[in-house]
Design a protein around this motif. Structure first.
Motif, mmCIF file in Angstrom:
data_model
loop_
_atom_site.group_PDB
_atom_site.id
_atom_site.type_symbol
_atom_site.label_atom_id
_atom_site.label_comp_id
_atom_site.label_asym_id
_atom_site.label_seq_id
_atom_site.Cartn_x
_atom_site.Cartn_y
_atom_site.Cartn_z
ATOM 1 N N THR A 9 0.853 -1.178 0.000
ATOM 2 C CA THR A 9 0.000 0.000 0.000
ATOM 3 C C THR A 9 0.889 1.227 0.000
ATOM 4 O O THR A 9 1.791 1.347 0.829
ATOM 5 C CB THR A 9 -0.883 0.035 1.267
ATOM 6 O OG1 THR A 9 -1.660 -1.154 1.308
ATOM 7 C CG2 THR A 9 -1.782 1.263 1.262
ATOM 8 N N TRP A 10 0.654 2.137 -0.942
ATOM 9 C CA TRP A 10 1.397 3.387 -0.990
ATOM 10 C C TRP A 10 0.722 4.352 -0.044
ATOM 11 O O TRP A 10 -0.467 4.611 -0.132
ATOM 12 C CB TRP A 10 1.417 3.942 -2.410
ATOM 13 C CG TRP A 10 2.082 5.269 -2.472
ATOM 14 C CD1 TRP A 10 1.477 6.472 -2.674
ATOM 15 C CD2 TRP A 10 3.458 5.554 -2.310
ATOM 16 N NE1 TRP A 10 2.409 7.484 -2.661
ATOM 17 C CE2 TRP A 10 3.635 6.935 -2.431
ATOM 18 C CE3 TRP A 10 4.598 4.771 -2.069
ATOM 19 C CZ2 TRP A 10 4.868 7.556 -2.335
ATOM 20 C CZ3 TRP A 10 5.822 5.389 -1.973
ATOM 21 C CH2 TRP A 10 5.954 6.759 -2.110
ATOM 22 N N ASN A 11 1.492 4.875 0.911
ATOM 23 C CA ASN A 11 0.979 5.836 1.874
ATOM 24 C C ASN A 11 1.544 7.200 1.512
ATOM 25 O O ASN A 11 2.638 7.557 1.913
ATOM 26 C CB ASN A 11 1.390 5.435 3.291
ATOM 27 C CG ASN A 11 0.713 4.165 3.711
ATOM 28 O OD1 ASN A 11 -0.450 4.153 4.032
ATOM 29 N ND2 ASN A 11 1.452 3.064 3.662
ATOM 30 N N GLU A 12 0.784 7.922 0.731
ATOM 31 C CA GLU A 12 1.229 9.216 0.230
ATOM 32 C C GLU A 12 0.893 10.314 1.218
ATOM 33 O O GLU A 12 -0.180 10.347 1.785
ATOM 34 C CB GLU A 12 0.535 9.506 -1.099
ATOM 35 C CG GLU A 12 0.932 10.813 -1.706
ATOM 36 C CD GLU A 12 0.207 11.071 -3.001
ATOM 37 O OE1 GLU A 12 0.241 12.206 -3.457
ATOM 38 O OE2 GLU A 12 -0.400 10.137 -3.554
ATOM 39 N N ASP A 13 1.847 11.193 1.409
ATOM 40 C CA ASP A 13 1.586 12.400 2.172
ATOM 41 C C ASP A 13 0.738 13.283 1.265
ATOM 42 O O ASP A 13 1.239 13.840 0.302
ATOM 43 C CB ASP A 13 2.902 13.072 2.537
ATOM 44 C CG ASP A 13 2.707 14.383 3.271
ATOM 45 O OD1 ASP A 13 1.549 14.769 3.514
ATOM 46 O OD2 ASP A 13 3.718 15.011 3.594
ATOM 47 N N ASP A 29 9.248 12.238 -0.526
ATOM 48 C CA ASP A 29 9.582 13.645 -0.292
ATOM 49 C C ASP A 29 10.230 13.912 1.059
ATOM 50 O O ASP A 29 10.602 15.037 1.372
ATOM 51 C CB ASP A 29 8.362 14.535 -0.475
ATOM 52 C CG ASP A 29 7.266 14.292 0.553
ATOM 53 O OD1 ASP A 29 7.496 13.540 1.534
ATOM 54 O OD2 ASP A 29 6.175 14.851 0.379
ATOM 55 N N GLY A 30 10.363 12.881 1.907
ATOM 56 C CA GLY A 30 11.011 13.053 3.198
ATOM 57 C C GLY A 30 10.111 13.601 4.287
ATOM 58 O O GLY A 30 10.566 13.841 5.406
ATOM 59 N N THR A 31 8.829 13.789 3.987
ATOM 60 C CA THR A 31 7.928 14.371 4.985
ATOM 61 C C THR A 31 6.687 13.539 5.254
ATOM 62 O O THR A 31 5.776 14.004 5.927
ATOM 63 C CB THR A 31 7.476 15.781 4.568
ATOM 64 O OG1 THR A 31 6.715 15.690 3.363
ATOM 65 C CG2 THR A 31 8.654 16.717 4.385
ATOM 66 N N ASP A 63 19.395 15.279 7.504
ATOM 67 C CA ASP A 63 18.245 14.517 7.973
ATOM 68 C C ASP A 63 16.931 15.240 7.687
ATOM 69 O O ASP A 63 16.870 16.456 7.648
ATOM 70 C CB ASP A 63 18.390 14.220 9.465
ATOM 71 C CG ASP A 63 17.556 15.116 10.350
ATOM 72 O OD1 ASP A 63 16.371 14.802 10.497
ATOM 73 O OD2 ASP A 63 18.078 16.097 10.885
ATOM 74 N N PHE A 64 15.919 14.435 7.443
ATOM 75 C CA PHE A 64 14.563 14.953 7.324
ATOM 76 C C PHE A 64 13.865 14.872 8.675
ATOM 77 O O PHE A 64 13.003 15.654 8.990
ATOM 78 C CB PHE A 64 13.747 14.147 6.302
ATOM 79 C CG PHE A 64 14.044 14.527 4.887
ATOM 80 C CD1 PHE A 64 13.423 15.599 4.292
ATOM 81 C CD2 PHE A 64 14.958 13.809 4.152
ATOM 82 C CE1 PHE A 64 13.694 15.958 2.987
ATOM 83 C CE2 PHE A 64 15.238 14.147 2.837
ATOM 84 C CZ PHE A 64 14.603 15.225 2.260
ATOM 85 N N ASP A 65 14.239 13.866 9.459
ATOM 86 C CA ASP A 65 13.493 13.614 10.680
ATOM 87 C C ASP A 65 14.352 12.826 11.670
ATOM 88 O O ASP A 65 14.583 11.647 11.474
ATOM 89 C CB ASP A 65 12.233 12.820 10.334
ATOM 90 C CG ASP A 65 11.117 13.004 11.335
ATOM 91 O OD1 ASP A 65 11.325 13.682 12.345
ATOM 92 O OD2 ASP A 65 10.034 12.473 11.084
#
Length: 185
Positions: A9-13, A29-31, A63-65
């Motif tokens: 399943t693709w979990n798109e922001d 996108d890192g977010t 880093d993104f997160d």
């Protein structure tokens, strides 16, 4: 990954839109974007040999997160019950470059130790391989890190996440030709 067996399943922001690049590479996108594959015994490597690999292109090395960008992960929580293959930006000195973390039974963290050889916007073939109790991390077919006496890669009753580790360590960039094998390749 076998698309016939392991339906992901693709979990798109939804705040950012585009999920798949024009060339069918998965773009993150890192977010908040990540790919999630249902729980399966295919991801239970335990003490057996395995290889996790993909083509990877970081959009940035910072880093993104939380100092780490998760490439592949599996587990039930952010604090203690997970394993992941990740890129560390040096925020945590011991987690710099590409490495693997297993906070389950083995409580293991082993990283490249530096960021040498990585550049944003460049495609690399990345592989984590285990043979017996030794693991190797390869970039473009060359071993850049090895660790002996690895122990058990914890088996969790949870999804396999690509580009995320429990909604806190997102990857930014693109991946292509993602493959998991139950042998050292």
């Amino acid at each position: 990954l076998n698309a016939d067996i392991n339906q992901g399943t693709w979990n798109e922001d939804t705040s950012t839109g585009l999920a798949i690049s024009e060339k069918s590479r998965v773009a993150f996108d890192g977010t908040g974007d990540f790919l999630e594959i249902p729980d399966s015994s295919d991801w239970d490597f335990g003490t057996g040999d395995f290889t996790m690999e993909c083509w990877i292109n970081f959009s940035q090395l910072a880093d993104f997160d939380g100092g780490l960008q998760a490439i592949f992960s599996r587990g039930t929580g952010a604090g203690a019950d997970y394993w992941m293959l990740a890129y560390g930006d040096g925020t945590y000195v011991s987690n710099t470059g590409i490495g693997v973390v297993d906070k389950g039974q083995s409580s293991l963290e082993t990283f490249q130790g530096d960021q040498d050889g990585w550049a944003a916007g460049t495609w690399y073939h990345l592989a984590l391989a285990r043979d017996g109790s030794d693991i190797w991390i390869y970039r473009d077919g060359v071993a850049i890190h090895t660790y002996g006496s690895f122990g058990t890669l914890t088996n969790y009753a949870s999804t396999l996440q690509i580009g995320d580790q429990n909604d806190i360590r997102f990857f930014g960039g693109q991946m292509d030709e993602i493959r998991f094998s139950d042998s050292c390749r």
